[in-house]
Design a protein around this motif. Structure first.
Motif, PDB file in Angstrom:
ATOM      1  N   GLY A 115     -50.730  -2.239  -0.179  1.00 33.52           N
ATOM      2  CA  GLY A 115     -50.415  -0.956   0.441  1.00 33.52           C
ATOM      3  C   GLY A 115     -48.939  -0.810   0.741  1.00 33.52           C
ATOM      4  N   GLU A 116     -48.611   0.254   1.448  1.00 38.84           N
ATOM      5  CA  GLU A 116     -47.241   0.556   1.825  1.00 38.84           C
ATOM      6  C   GLU A 116     -46.983   0.090   3.257  1.00 38.84           C
ATOM      7  OE1 GLU A 116     -44.812   1.793  -0.006  1.00 38.84           O
ATOM      8  OE2 GLU A 116     -46.086   1.969  -1.791  1.00 38.84           O
ATOM      9  N   LEU A 117     -45.754  -0.297   3.519  1.00 36.62           N
ATOM     10  CA  LEU A 117     -45.370  -0.769   4.855  1.00 36.62           C
ATOM     11  C   LEU A 117     -44.635   0.340   5.595  1.00 36.62           C
ATOM     12  CD1 LEU A 117     -44.119  -4.379   4.048  1.00 36.62           C
ATOM     13  CD2 LEU A 117     -46.265  -3.732   5.139  1.00 36.62           C
ATOM     14  N   GLN A 118     -44.894   0.424   6.880  1.00 34.89           N
ATOM     15  CA  GLN A 118     -44.214   1.386   7.747  1.00 34.89           C
ATOM     16  C   GLN A 118     -42.908   0.773   8.257  1.00 34.89           C
ATOM     17  OE1 GLN A 118     -45.304   4.505   8.183  1.00 34.89           O
ATOM     18  NE2 GLN A 118     -47.043   4.045   6.830  1.00 34.89           N
ATOM     19  N   ILE A 119     -41.938   1.631   8.514  1.00 32.84           N
ATOM     20  CA  ILE A 119     -40.657   1.161   9.047  1.00 32.84           C
ATOM     21  C   ILE A 119     -40.835   0.748  10.502  1.00 32.84           C
ATOM     22  CG2 ILE A 119     -38.305   1.845   9.632  1.00 32.84           C
ATOM     23  CD1 ILE A 119     -38.289   3.608   7.180  1.00 32.84           C
ATOM     24  N   VAL A 120     -40.340  -0.424  10.827  1.00 31.82           N
ATOM     25  CA  VAL A 120     -40.444  -0.984  12.178  1.00 31.82           C
ATOM     26  C   VAL A 120     -39.036  -1.206  12.696  1.00 31.82           C
ATOM     27  CG1 VAL A 120     -41.307  -2.891  13.576  1.00 31.82           C
ATOM     28  CG2 VAL A 120     -42.625  -2.103  11.598  1.00 31.82           C
ATOM     29  N   GLU A 121     -38.779  -0.762  13.914  1.00 33.74           N
ATOM     30  CA  GLU A 121     -37.472  -0.978  14.534  1.00 33.74           C
ATOM     31  C   GLU A 121     -37.318  -2.446  14.907  1.00 33.74           C
ATOM     32  OE1 GLU A 121     -34.947   1.049  14.735  1.00 33.74           O
ATOM     33  OE2 GLU A 121     -36.113   2.607  13.727  1.00 33.74           O
ATOM     34  N   PRO A 122     -36.133  -3.015  14.731  1.00 35.23           N
ATOM     35  CA  PRO A 122     -35.938  -4.434  15.060  1.00 35.23           C
ATOM     36  C   PRO A 122     -36.049  -4.679  16.555  1.00 35.23           C
ATOM     37  CG  PRO A 122     -33.842  -3.417  14.480  1.00 35.23           C
ATOM     38  CD  PRO A 122     -34.911  -2.411  14.177  1.00 35.23           C
ATOM     39  N   PRO A 123     -36.523  -5.853  16.943  1.00 36.18           N
ATOM     40  CA  PRO A 123     -36.623  -6.177  18.370  1.00 36.18           C
ATOM     41  C   PRO A 123     -35.239  -6.392  18.972  1.00 36.18           C
ATOM     42  CG  PRO A 123     -37.160  -8.092  17.048  1.00 36.18           C
ATOM     43  CD  PRO A 123     -36.991  -6.959  16.085  1.00 36.18           C
ATOM     44  N   PRO A 124     -35.128  -6.290  20.299  1.00 37.66           N
ATOM     45  CA  PRO A 124     -33.824  -6.537  20.934  1.00 37.66           C
ATOM     46  C   PRO A 124     -33.400  -7.987  20.737  1.00 37.66           C
ATOM     47  CG  PRO A 124     -35.555  -6.372  22.588  1.00 37.66           C
ATOM     48  CD  PRO A 124     -36.175  -5.969  21.292  1.00 37.66           C
TER      49      PRO A 124
END
Length: 201
Positions: A115-124
């Motif tokens: 499947g396709e991956l969603q964009i995830v914001e990097p952790p602090p």
């Protein structure tokens, strides 16, 4: 029992063992068994497979500078994929060995399937990025001031003196006497030459 019969017995025994082994392998890898085995090694949903030839690092975030290494994955290892970084350079995976249960791997080292991956914001980041500061004391040690030197001055040469020569010859009277003497000798020689020429005739 002769040697020929003994060879036939060993051949039949070996053939039976091979047939039994093939039958067992065929039953184990029947379609249902194969599907169950594939489902056991492949996680459901989107997953990432390590395609790099060497073990790869799993980091706490999508950066090799700001996030530490939390583990490693071996070549061919399959793990669930959770998302991708905004630049699509890093893939977030499920990784039980990290503090929050997730990790990040470099995208070019894995292949994504399912499947396709969603964009995830990097952790602090755990520690803020280090900003370079200038040590003024150390900089002053390497600061040098050029020493001022006087330029060479041009000194003009002394004026050129032209020597003068004075006539130091003999007096005019002595030169006249010397000239008359030379002429007299020439006349005497000429007369002698004429006399000798006449006498020869």
């Amino acid at each position: 029992m002769n040697i020929y019969a003994l060879k036939q017995l060993w051949f039949k025994t070996l053939l039976g063992v091979l047939a039994a082994t093939s039958l067992g392998i065929g039953m184990f890898f029947s379609p249902k068994q194969a599907n169950a085995f594939q489902a056991a090694i492949t996680p459901p949903g989107v997953y990432a497979t390590v395609t790099y030839s060497d073990p790869i690092n799993v980091r706490g975030g999508p950066s090799t500078v700001h996030y530490p290494i939390v583990g490693r994955l071996s070549p061919g290892e399959v793990v669930p994929a959770l998302g991708v970084s905004p630049g699509h350079e890093w893939v977030q995976i499920s990784f039980p060995g990290s503090p929050d249960g997730t990790g990040w791997v470099y995208a070019i080292y894995v292949s994504i399937a399912g499947g396709e991956l969603q964009i995830v914001e990097p952790p602090p980041t755990s520690t803020p990025p280090v900003t370079a500061t200038l040590d003024l004391t150390l900089a002053a040690a390497f600061e040098t001031q050029p020493t001022q030197t006087r330029l060479p001055t041009f000194t003009p040469p002394p004026p050129l003196s032209i020597p003068t020569f004075t006539d130091t010859g003999q007096p005019t009277a002595s030169r006249s006497v010397f000239g008359i003497f030379i002429i007299s000798l020439g006349l005497i020689g000429g007369i002698g030459l004429i006399v000798s020429f006449v006498l020869r005739k």
